[in-house]
Scaffold this motif. Structure first.
Motif, short mmCIF file in Angstrom:
data_model
loop_
_atom_site.label_atom_id
_atom_site.label_comp_id
_atom_site.label_asym_id
_atom_site.label_seq_id
_atom_site.Cartn_x
_atom_site.Cartn_y
_atom_site.Cartn_z
N ARG A 63 5.09 -0.74 8.79
CA ARG A 63 5.04 -1.74 7.76
C ARG A 63 6.48 -1.85 7.31
O ARG A 63 7.27 -0.97 7.62
CB ARG A 63 4.17 -1.20 6.63
N CYS B 202 1.15 -10.26 -5.88
CA CYS B 202 1.89 -10.33 -4.62
C CYS B 202 1.14 -11.10 -3.54
O CYS B 202 1.72 -11.84 -2.76
CB CYS B 202 2.19 -8.93 -4.10
N ARG C 121 -3.80 4.61 0.86
CA ARG C 121 -2.51 5.27 1.10
C ARG C 121 -1.33 4.37 0.78
O ARG C 121 -0.25 4.87 0.45
CB ARG C 121 -2.41 5.77 2.55
N ALA C 122 -1.51 3.06 0.89
CA ALA C 122 -0.31 2.21 0.93
C ALA C 122 -0.23 1.10 -0.10
O ALA C 122 0.77 0.41 -0.20
CB ALA C 122 -0.18 1.60 2.33
N VAL D 179 -11.22 1.96 7.86
CA VAL D 179 -9.81 1.67 8.16
C VAL D 179 -9.18 0.91 6.99
O VAL D 179 -8.02 1.16 6.62
CB VAL D 179 -9.70 0.87 9.48
N ALA E 88 3.21 -11.89 -0.26
CA ALA E 88 2.70 -10.84 0.65
C ALA E 88 1.61 -11.44 1.54
O ALA E 88 1.11 -12.53 1.26
CB ALA E 88 2.18 -9.68 -0.18
N ARG F 82 5.12 14.75 7.99
CA ARG F 82 4.65 15.75 7.03
C ARG F 82 3.42 16.50 7.52
O ARG F 82 3.11 17.57 7.04
CB ARG F 82 4.37 15.14 5.67
N ARG F 83 2.70 15.88 8.47
CA ARG F 83 1.55 16.64 8.97
C ARG F 83 1.06 16.13 10.29
O ARG F 83 1.27 14.96 10.67
CB ARG F 83 0.45 16.66 7.93
N ASP G 219 -8.78 3.36 4.04
CA ASP G 219 -7.67 4.28 4.32
C ASP G 219 -6.33 3.61 3.98
O ASP G 219 -5.49 4.20 3.29
CB ASP G 219 -7.73 4.68 5.81
N TYR G 220 -6.16 2.36 4.43
CA TYR G 220 -4.86 1.71 4.22
C TYR G 220 -4.60 1.42 2.75
O TYR G 220 -3.52 1.70 2.22
CB TYR G 220 -4.73 0.43 5.05
N PHE H 200 10.57 -8.20 -0.64
CA PHE H 200 10.25 -7.02 -1.44
C PHE H 200 11.30 -5.91 -1.28
O PHE H 200 11.12 -4.81 -1.76
CB PHE H 200 8.87 -6.48 -1.03
N ILE I 181 -3.73 16.48 0.83
CA ILE I 181 -2.88 15.76 1.80
C ILE I 181 -3.72 15.02 2.84
O ILE I 181 -3.24 14.10 3.50
CB ILE I 181 -1.91 16.77 2.48
N ASP I 182 -5.00 15.37 2.95
CA ASP I 182 -5.80 14.88 4.07
C ASP I 182 -6.39 13.50 3.80
O ASP I 182 -7.58 13.33 3.58
CB ASP I 182 -6.92 15.89 4.37
N ILE I 183 -5.53 12.47 3.87
CA ILE I 183 -5.97 11.12 3.53
C ILE I 183 -6.32 10.29 4.76
O ILE I 183 -6.64 9.11 4.63
CB ILE I 183 -4.91 10.38 2.68
N ALA I 184 -6.24 10.87 5.94
CA ALA I 184 -6.62 10.10 7.14
C ALA I 184 -8.14 10.15 7.29
O ALA I 184 -8.73 11.22 7.33
CB ALA I 184 -5.94 10.68 8.38
N GLU J 30 1.99 3.21 -4.64
CA GLU J 30 1.05 3.72 -3.65
C GLU J 30 0.39 5.01 -4.13
O GLU J 30 1.04 5.83 -4.79
CB GLU J 30 1.78 4.00 -2.31
N LEU K 144 1.81 -1.87 -3.32
CA LEU K 144 3.19 -1.60 -2.94
C LEU K 144 3.98 -1.14 -4.17
O LEU K 144 3.86 -1.74 -5.23
CB LEU K 144 3.82 -2.87 -2.35
N ASN K 145 4.75 -0.10 -4.01
CA ASN K 145 5.58 0.53 -5.07
C ASN K 145 4.78 1.42 -6.02
O ASN K 145 5.37 2.13 -6.82
CB ASN K 145 6.36 -0.50 -5.89
#
Lengths: 204, 414
Positions: free
Chosen positions: B102, A72, A135-136, A128, A82, B251-252, A131-132, B73, A38-41, A142, A139-140
């Motif tokens: 976002r 996109c 995690r993100a 940074v 995008a 969640r955390r 990280d983005y 989207f 879970i630790d993705i930061a 992720e 799109l769709n």
């Protein structure tokens, strides 16, 4: 540390001595694997949570298409539906310019309140960006990219943004060391204090 | 389903007469209205399970000006609440504004499956179920939430456009300090990163000073579980901080030793420390919601000027209203208790003479900060005077509404 002063009232009231054990004894202890998953930061400066892996701009060039980013964000990282990821030739590169100077080629998709951003150039620290995307994006789908793929795509975008050279290998050691050109545009807020004005002396 | 007002009125009259004639007497069986009078009409099963508002009430949210919601989207970005229609200090949950770091989809999260973890620089990392969280001592507090994008522009027509990205609810949950104490924060832990469970896993950095002061892990909103668009089943509240910190679908919480420059933090970055502080917490702010842009004052006569006031620094102390474009000010009446970091409705009787005028409201909070006029802000920061002054940090200037002699109301910034 200013925040420790806060603990004083608690201690005085005897509600809690901070160093003592739990009061309610609820919840369970997560396993090390559970935390890792879970630790993705990612710490922006040390990058200490970055996983093992590596990638280059050349690999990233291919992944940008095969992972759907181009679909996109546009074949060349601009001109899609995008937000712009790569400044097209002929526009200011962003060096020495604020983010507001970068044209956003996808109308209505301005990022944040700072106007159009360009992460791979404007992020204060390279982790940074890692990280983005990790995690993100995409799109769709992720969270489906492997660490190697994220390193490669970040290398590709930073190379296009003239932040690193084409042959630089990005991994958990090199990525945090990349000097981003716009660190000065991202200043941290002073530590907040309870029951006080936002800025000392500011009347409004 | 036709209603028969004449019958009903007849019944009420009869009842009143009866009560008058035979006060205290037990109503005879004969005098009771026939069955048909008592049977409710047009009550659907839906209305019994979860009440709907009257079909005559049509107030609704709308995408804030700028980026479309849903966008190309299908992502929702910024959706404004109809402040012009709000009555009182609390925003109906279904009309609460929506904004996302976002563009985002609304995730479907089963509360039975949802877990909340605290880890990082703590002695005892812990994972909680929703049931466990509800067993901790709870707090219920009124707080506003406001998006950093709530910035009035000359092109905006209505108060929904100029100010619609703020809402106020009663939130119920556990203080984050209670949970952090269970985990034992280590002395190096000076910040937290709070993270959501939705597809983008949106996260924000918050100083430990704030986390221990009044941050709340909320599961309730206005008497029911959080709305999905408000972070069901669990959200963070960092009262008075701008919207992006109020992490949804929490969640955390990771206890860390520095500002983490998350994507949320990056998106709202500032180049100056002072401005960064002004971009984190809301200053004193207020707006008149009646009469406001797009509405029409029916004609000369008595009205109640109405509006909302709030501050991210504490409680509202006073609200003043000017009916002459800021030359003179009168104290408005606060319509209820003033909570810290919460909206409070205000009002003032107004006898409109039918002449053109400009209405403004001004809020002062318990820190002694005063809501500025746009020229005051420009002067303070040495910005060139003009209509489109971009206030540094979060936008909180006095908002003017112009009343024309025909009663029509327009944005006074224009």
């Amino acid at each position: 540390m200013a925040w420790r002063k806060l603990l004083l009232p608690f201690a005085l009231l005897g509600v809690c001595a901070w160093a003592q054990g739990p009061t309610y004894k609820m919840g369970r202890t997560p396993s090390a694997d559970e935390v890792k998953a879970i630790d993705i930061a990612i710490n922006p400066v040390t990058g200490k949570e970055l996983p093992a892996g590596q990638g280059t701009a050349a690999e990233g060039t291919k992944l940008f298409v095969s992972k759907g980013c181009a679909g996109c964000h546009g074949a060349n990282g601009y001109g899609g539906r995008a937000p712009t990821l790569i400044v097209p030739k002929g526009f200011p590169t962003g060096a020495g310019k604020g983010p507001e100077k970068i044209p956003n080629l996808a109308p209505g998709m301005e990022m944040g309140i700072m106007g159009p951003g360009l992460m791979a150039v404007h992020a204060p620290y390279a982790p940074v960006i890692w990280d983005y995307i990790n995690r993100a994006m995409p799109l769709n789908r992720e969270g489906t990219l492997t660490p190697n793929e994220v390193y490669a795509i970040v290398a590709f975008l930073m190379w296009k943004g003239e932040v690193i050279k084409e042959d630089e290998v990005m991994d958990q050691n090199t990525l945090p060391k990349v000097k981003m050109p716009h660190l000065d545009m991202a200043t941290e807020s002073p530590i907040w204090k309870p029951s006080s004005k936002r800025v000392t002396g500011y009347p409004y | 389903m036709k209603s028969k007002p004449t019958n009903r009125r007849g019944f009420l009259k009869g009842g009143a007469a009866l009560a008058g004639l035979a006060a205290g007497a037990v109503q005879s069986v004969k005098a009771q209205p026939p069955d048909t009078f008592l049977r409710p009409r047009g009550t659907s099963k839906e209305q019994i399970a979860y009440g709907e508002r009257s079909k005559y009430v049509t107030s609704k949210r709308e995408p804030a000006p700028g980026r479309a919601s849903p966008d190309a989207f299908g992502l929702a970005f910024h959706i404004g609440t109809p402040l012009q229609d709000q009555i009182g200090s609390v925003t109906p949950s279904a009309l609460h504004y929506v904004a996302t770091h976002r563009g985002a989809f609304v995730p479907e999260i089963d509360p039975k499956e949802h877990r909340f973890m605290i880890h990082g620089m703590v002695d005892r990392p812990l994972v909680f179920t929703m049931d466990e969280l509800m067993r901790f001592p709870s707090v219920s507090r009124f707080h506003f939430i406001e998006c950093a994008g709530n910035r009035a522009r000359t092109t905006h027509k209505t108060v929904q456009q100029t100010h619609g990205l703020t809402s106020n609810s009663e939130w119920t949950g556990v203080l984050l300090s209670t949970l952090l104490k269970e985990c034992g924060v280590q002395s190096a832990g000076t910040w937290i990163v709070a993270e959501g469970a939705e597809e983008v896993k949106g996260n924000s950095s918050i100083p430990m000073t704030k986390a221990l002061d009044d941050c709340m892990i909320a599961y309730g909103q206005n008497g029911e579980p959080l709305r999905p668009q408000q972070g069901f089943p669990l959200r963070l509240l960092a009262p008075g901080y701008e919207g992006i910190f109020q992490v949804k679908h929490l969640r955390r919480v990771k206890v860390v030793d520095r500002y983490y420059w998350t994507y949320n933090d990056y998106g709202h970055r500032r180049s100056e420390a002072r401005e960064a502080a002004l971009a984190t917490v809301w200053g004193p702010k207020s707006v008149i919601t009646f009469p406001s842009g797009g509405q029409k004052v029916a004609g000369p006569g008595i009205y109640e000027i109405r509006g909302l006031a709030w501050s991210g620094q504490g409680a509202v102390k006073t609200v003043e209203i000017s009916m002459d474009g800021g030359k003179s000010w009168k104290a408005a009446q606060l319509k209820g208790p003033t909570y810290k970091m919460a909206h409070v409705a205000f009002g003032l009787q107004w006898n409109w003479d039918g002449k053109e005028c400009e209405l403004q409201s001004r809020c002062t909070d318990d820190q002694g900060s005063i809501q500025p006029s746009l020229p005051q802000v420009a002067k303070y920061w040495n910005l060139p005077a003009g209509k489109e002054i971009r206030v540094k940090g979060l936008d909180n200037p006095i908002h003017p509404w112009k009343i024309a002699s025909d009663g029509s109301v327009t944005n006074g910034m224009a």
